[in-house]
Design a protein around this motif. Structure first.
Motif, PDB file in Angstrom:
ATOM      1  N   ARG A 225       0.831  -1.198   0.000  1.00 41.19           N
ATOM      2  CA  ARG A 225       0.000   0.000   0.000  1.00 41.19           C
ATOM      3  C   ARG A 225       0.877   1.264   0.000  1.00 41.19           C
ATOM      4  N   GLN A 226       1.876   1.264   0.881  1.00 38.04           N
ATOM      5  CA  GLN A 226       2.737   2.439   0.989  1.00 38.04           C
ATOM      6  C   GLN A 226       3.553   2.660  -0.290  1.00 38.04           C
ATOM      7  N   THR A 227       3.959   1.572  -0.939  1.00 38.85           N
ATOM      8  CA  THR A 227       4.789   1.718  -2.130  1.00 38.85           C
ATOM      9  C   THR A 227       3.948   2.009  -3.364  1.00 38.85           C
ATOM     10  N   ALA A 228       3.022   1.089  -3.659  1.00 41.04           N
ATOM     11  CA  ALA A 228       2.334   1.154  -4.946  1.00 41.04           C
ATOM     12  C   ALA A 228       1.223   2.187  -4.955  1.00 41.04           C
ATOM     13  N   GLN A 229       0.559   2.402  -3.827  1.00 37.72           N
ATOM     14  CA  GLN A 229      -0.578   3.318  -3.829  1.00 37.72           C
ATOM     15  C   GLN A 229      -0.199   4.718  -3.356  1.00 37.72           C
ATOM     16  N   LEU A 230       0.523   4.793  -2.257  1.00 35.91           N
ATOM     17  CA  LEU A 230       0.761   6.105  -1.668  1.00 35.91           C
ATOM     18  C   LEU A 230       2.114   6.702  -2.050  1.00 35.91           C
ATOM     19  N   LEU A 231       2.991   5.897  -2.602  1.00 34.08           N
ATOM     20  CA  LEU A 231       4.347   6.323  -2.947  1.00 34.08           C
ATOM     21  C   LEU A 231       5.044   6.943  -1.737  1.00 34.08           C
ATOM     22  N   ASP A 232       4.772   6.382  -0.560  1.00 34.36           N
ATOM     23  CA  ASP A 232       5.455   6.836   0.642  1.00 34.36           C
ATOM     24  C   ASP A 232       6.659   5.915   0.846  1.00 34.36           C
ATOM     25  N   LEU A 233       7.720   6.183   0.093  1.00 30.28           N
ATOM     26  CA  LEU A 233       8.874   5.278   0.116  1.00 30.28           C
ATOM     27  C   LEU A 233       9.574   5.193   1.463  1.00 30.28           C
ATOM     28  N   PRO A 234       9.693   6.301   2.199  1.00 31.61           N
ATOM     29  CA  PRO A 234      10.350   6.176   3.511  1.00 31.61           C
ATOM     30  C   PRO A 234       9.624   5.177   4.418  1.00 31.61           C
ATOM     31  N   THR A 235       8.295   5.296   4.510  1.00 30.07           N
ATOM     32  CA  THR A 235       7.549   4.364   5.354  1.00 30.07           C
ATOM     33  C   THR A 235       7.704   2.934   4.846  1.00 30.07           C
ATOM     34  N   ALA A 236       7.599   2.768   3.526  1.00 30.16           N
ATOM     35  CA  ALA A 236       7.761   1.439   2.952  1.00 30.16           C
ATOM     36  C   ALA A 236       9.137   0.878   3.265  1.00 30.16           C
ATOM     37  N   ALA A 237      10.161   1.735   3.201  1.00 33.39           N
ATOM     38  CA  ALA A 237      11.527   1.277   3.470  1.00 33.39           C
ATOM     39  C   ALA A 237      11.665   0.797   4.909  1.00 33.39           C
ATOM     40  N   VAL A 238      11.096   1.567   5.835  1.00 36.37           N
ATOM     41  CA  VAL A 238      11.171   1.173   7.241  1.00 36.37           C
ATOM     42  C   VAL A 238      10.477  -0.173   7.441  1.00 36.37           C
ATOM     43  N   LEU A 239       9.296  -0.312   6.852  1.00 35.49           N
ATOM     44  CA  LEU A 239       8.555  -1.561   7.017  1.00 35.49           C
ATOM     45  C   LEU A 239       9.306  -2.728   6.381  1.00 35.49           C
ATOM     46  N   THR A 240       9.944  -2.463   5.237  1.00 35.42           N
ATOM     47  CA  THR A 240      10.723  -3.521   4.589  1.00 35.42           C
ATOM     48  C   THR A 240      11.853  -3.976   5.502  1.00 35.42           C
ATOM     49  N   ILE A 241      12.513  -3.012   6.150  1.00 37.54           N
ATOM     50  CA  ILE A 241      13.608  -3.362   7.056  1.00 37.54           C
ATOM     51  C   ILE A 241      13.080  -4.194   8.232  1.00 37.54           C
TER      52      ILE A 241
END
Lengths: 573, 361
Positions: A254-270
């Motif tokens: 959701r954060q990556t593909a829909q919201l383009l909130d890469l920082p949040t996505a990066a944290v969650l990925t980590i």
């Protein structure tokens, strides 16, 4: 997948190998050879996994030339993110517990009993494992949702509840337990338990003190694998859970593909990366923990017809579970694929051959051909990479190599959207401008296939008696010839099985493929998802028909694997 | 050669083989390369064009067109933004008014005024000073209803947003998650436009009290929950109202065999939010000239006439004839809700957040 077996055969295999007696020179040469073998898999993973994933994560955390690690605590401080973490963890724990509860009796029955149709059934219960989640989600919705069987019988609806998620997880992972635990169980010598009984132990006590400890590592390994798969669950949660439930993987999407909130996505990925790393570390530890060298026997000598009312009841109960939990959802899909506009028939299947529908530039049936082609290439890559890695890991492993072993499993636990977006921003320059190349799809599929190849090959390779190889060498055979004459005949079947499983997994891979599949060459799962995304009876019916075809292709390849399943030293899949 | 060397040699050879294989793959495909004879259109999964129309353009212009469908609308735009320094193609089509500002702020497009843009209806034109995007189509996100249900219940179908909150329509509506689905977001924006900054939250409280159901995506809402669609009928969907498109009824007719005389579903025309889709020349397009020709084509008569039956949206060019299927089974929405892209950009995230905690929690 057959992790317990790895552990066991490793234990026995090592004893046979006269390591201490080996000349020093041989050892260092072995080390160098291992490095050589590892070079290609390492390069493959560095290029097609580590590099893209690192790139997309640092894009999120590296802003304006500075690292923003402060984002980590910031994101984790948000209450809805913490809610996601909590839900992800507890639903995975619950799913794992439920899967063990339901599948362990199944593992026993498949291990110890002989009954007609066993081979077919073994293949069928594995089909869900390689089915794409879009298909499964649709089937479960048809079953647990409104108008589903439960609704019609008792007016119970489970869609958008956590129960739907848990049940679908059991459906997906039943085979993991049956194959991992059951595989070992079928080779435990029943005479050991009988001996304990003879010495006066109660049936339960004999089981608890003899069989259970032997099975322990296999159960733990299976549980951890189920935990890994459910912890990173995506499609099931998205389709069945409704918008109120979200796992880490869904949130990353959701954060990556829909919201383009890469920082949040990066944290969650980590965070997910750390969690998956931890699970794999515990898993590696479980696999390594050797209770005792087990005496294994030929599975076919152990399995026998059930005797007595108790055993028949158990068999009946397991069959009923399989029927309700696995055959029913699959059946619903098949039924809907034939339930055409003018009654039962092949109307939807016929429609698949026409390009009129407009969902693609080609008739949907071509997706079958595309999928097969991609899967063949993906299998070839997975077998080469996985085979080399397994060969490297066969030699007595140091800490570094064991780490490599776990590393190969990581793609199973890293979100497909992260890999897909990573591909997008990294593999975009010559000489590796692959973004619009067809090879990208098999590459992504191979990433998921390699762990299965390694898991299948490793136990077999480890079980090959090193003395045979040495004998060949003493008699003047070159290493290549020794490998061809000694190793190859013994691992050929394992290789076939590994290839077959990689093939089935590649056919069903959806998450990464959907990001990179080209519109003129959709794969089966991608075609199903696209058809489901359009209004109209014919599109819906075609989606059901394609799902059924995918199911049948998977089932047939797994059934063929059952046929070439071989002696006891072979890995499970 | 020693063992070590042999093994290493084999390993390296296999590695080189793999890379070579990959390289072949990329040169085979030919899209996105500097080849000036081909032009690449990046779009979302819903993009479609008739084969002969595309062929005619290729013949006329001398360019071979590669189409790259890159996921759903939101994901496709985000991917385009991520890869803008080295884009996957020359033209991007499919950014809509809800995402337009994100694309423009990120500098996705370069200026080009497509030939024939003067024929585009004025209400769709934006960014007139810079011409970074060209409007291509418009569609309306509206509540659809199951005709049979309302006939059987002898109940008039709802017409407006207000109606949906009426007790007589309790537990009938299913919509999509505004955070993850574009019709879901469109519906939310429609209510925000209708009730204003101060009023939409109150309206949603009423909708929630009236039993609105929220599912994640359009597929589920339309094909599973909605009782009027072919898929929903089969799935025994029990919600006769769904958030979908004004063009969904004609689709129900087109993809049915045999085709019914009348669409099984209707549109509540007072619940519509207008979506406009734009195309633009990508900032670092490798084939700028081809990209410009492609944009002219998208805005041109031929493509505009072909589009309705392929993507089920309305042309934006003045005087474009609609296909019979549309005029017969579709509806024209006279007064759709609209919002300026800037207003959407400013409020999008905060509205979605408030909506999520209001409706989902």
């Amino acid at each position: 997948m057959d992790l317990a077996r790895t552990e066991v055969t490793e234990a026995t295999g090592e004893k046979e190998r006269p390591l201490k007696g080996r000349p020093l020179k041989g050892r260092s040469r072995g080390g160098a050879a291992r490095l050589g073998l590892m070079a290609v898999p390492v390069a493959f993973f560095a290029l097609f996994f580590a590099y893209p994933v690192t790139a997309i994560v640092s894009r999120g955390l590296h802003v304006d030339g500075a690292w923003r690690f402060g984002r980590i605590t910031e994101v984790l401080g948000q209450s809805d993110i913490r809610h996601v973490l909590w839900f992800t963890t507890w639903q995975a724990l619950a799913s794992t517990a439920l899967t063990l509860l339901v599948a362990l009796p199944g593992a026993y029955v498949f291990a110890r009993f002989d009954f007609p149709g066993k081979q077919v059934l073994r293949a069928v219960v594995t089909v869900p494992f390689v089915l794409p989640t879009v298909v499964v989600g649709t089937a479960f919705l048809a079953l647990l949702g409104r108008g589903g069987l439960l609704d019609e019988l008792w007016g119970v609806r489970l869609d958008t509840t956590v129960w739907a998620i848990l049940l679908a997880h059991v459906f997906f992972n039943y085979a993991v337990v049956v194959r991992t635990v059951g595989g070992l169980w079928s080779q435990l010598d029943p005479r050991q338990e009988e001996a304990a009984r003879m010495l006066g132990a109660s049936r339960f006590r004999a089981w608890r003190t003899v069989t259970l400890p032997a099975l322990g590592p296999a159960v733990a390994a299976a549980a951890l694998m189920v935990f890994l798969f459910t912890f990173t669950s995506f499609g099931v949660v998205q389709i069945l859970g409704g918008p109120a439930y979200s796992t880490l993987e869904v949130e990353i999407y959701r954060q990556t593909a829909q919201l383009l909130d890469l920082p949040t996505a990066a944290v969650l990925t980590i965070v997910q990366f750390a969690a998956v790393g931890l699970i794999l570390a515990v898993h590696a530890w479980t696999v390594r923990r050797r209770e005792s060298a087990l005496k294994l026997v030929d599975a076919s000598a152990v399995a026998r017809r059930p005797r007595g009312a108790g055993q028949w009841t158990l068999l009946g109960l397991v069959m009923a579970t399989v029927a309700v939990l696995i055959l029913l959802p699959l059946g619903v899909l098949i039924q809907r694929s034939f339930d055409g506009p003018d009654g039962f028939g092949f109307a939807y299947y016929k429609e698949l051959t026409s390009a009129e529908g407009g969902a693609f530039l080609v008739p949907p049936i071509e997706a079958v051909w595309n999928s097969l082609q991609y899967a063949v290439v993906a299998t070839a890559i997975a077998v080469v990479i996985g085979g080399l890695a397994a060969a490297a890991l066969t030699r007595r492993a140091g800490r570094l190599v064991r780490g490599f072993d776990a590393l190969l499993m990581l793609p199973l636990g890293v979100s497909a959207v992260t890999v897909g977006f990573g591909f997008l921003i990294t593999l975009d320059k010559p000489p590796l401008d692959l973004r619009s190349s067809w090879i990208l799809v098999p590459l992504a599929q191979a990433l998921v296939g390699v762990p299965f190849v390694v898991r299948t090959m490793l136990p077999v390779l480890r079980a090959v008696d090193g003395r045979l190889r040495e004998a060949a060498a003493v008699l003047g055979a070159s290493p290549l010839r020794a490998w061809r004459e000694v190793d190859l005949p013994m691992v050929r079947r394992a290789l076939l099985i590994a290839a077959g499983f990689a093939f089935a997994v590649s056919l069903g891979e959806f998450g990464a493929t959907v990001f990179i599949a080209r519109p003129d060459n959709p794969t089966l799962p991608v075609a199903v998802a696209r058809l489901l995304g359009r209004a109209g009876d014919l599109n819906y019916g075609q989606a059901m028909a394609l799902s059924t075809i995918l199911m049948v292709v998977c089932a047939v390849s797994l059934l063929l694997l059952e046929r070439i399943r071989t002696d006891r030293t072979t890995g499970e899949f | 050669m020693s063992t070590t060397k042999k093994v290493t040699f084999t390993a390296v050879a296999v590695g080189i083989g793999l890379v070579a294989l990959s390289a072949c793959g990329s040169s085979d495909s030919g899209s996105g390369t500097s080849d000036s004879k081909s032009v690449t259109l990046v779009s979302h999964d819903s993009f479609n064009v008739s084969k002969d129309v595309l062929k005619a353009f290729e013949k006329r212009s001398g360019y071979k067109v590669n189409v790259l469908k890159d996921g759903d609308a939101g994901a496709a735009v985000n991917k385009a933004i991520l890869s803008k320094d080295n884009p996957q193609g020359d033209v991007f089509f499919g950014v809509d008014n809800t995402l337009l500002s994100r694309a423009l702020d990120n500098g996705l497009f370069q200026s080009y005024e497509a030939k024939g843009s003067e024929k585009i209806k004025p209400e769709f034109r934006v960014d007139q000073d810079k011409h970074r995007v060209t409007p291509v189509d418009s569609g309306d996100i509206c509540v659809n209803y199951d005709k049979k249900y309302f006939e059987e219940k002898k109940l008039a179908p709802p017409k407006s947003f207000d109606d949906l909150a009426e007790p007589r329509y309790k537990d009938l509506l299913v919509t999509e998650n505004a955070a993850t689905s574009s019709p879901g977001l469109g519906f939310l924006l429609g209510t925000a436009a209708a009730y204003g900054d101060g009023g939409w939250e109150g309206y949603w409280k009423k909708l929630k009290a009236n039993g609105v159901k929220v599912v994640d995506g359009w597929e589920q809402a339309y094909n599973e929950e909605f009782s009027g669609s072919a898929g929903g009928k089969k799935a025994k969907g029990d919600r006769p109202l769904v958030v979908s498109y004004a063009s969904s009824p004609p689709v129900e007719v087109l993809y049915a065999k045999p085709q019914p005389k009348q669409a099984p579903t209707g549109v509540a025309t007072g619940t519509c939010f207008r979506q406009v889709e734009y195309a633009g020349l990508l900032g670092n397009a490798k084939n700028e000239k081809g990209g410009k020709a492609l944009l002219d084509f998208l805005a041109g008569k031929e493509f505009q006439e072909d589009m309705p039956l392929n993507m089920f949206v309305n042309p934006v060019r003045e005087g474009t004839k609609l296909p019979e299927l549309f005029t017969e089974h579709g509806v024209t929405v006279d007064k759709p809700e609209t919002l300026a892209p800037k207003k959407i950009a400013d409020n999008r995230e905060s509205w979605i957040k408030s909506w999520t905690s209001l409706v989902l929690k």
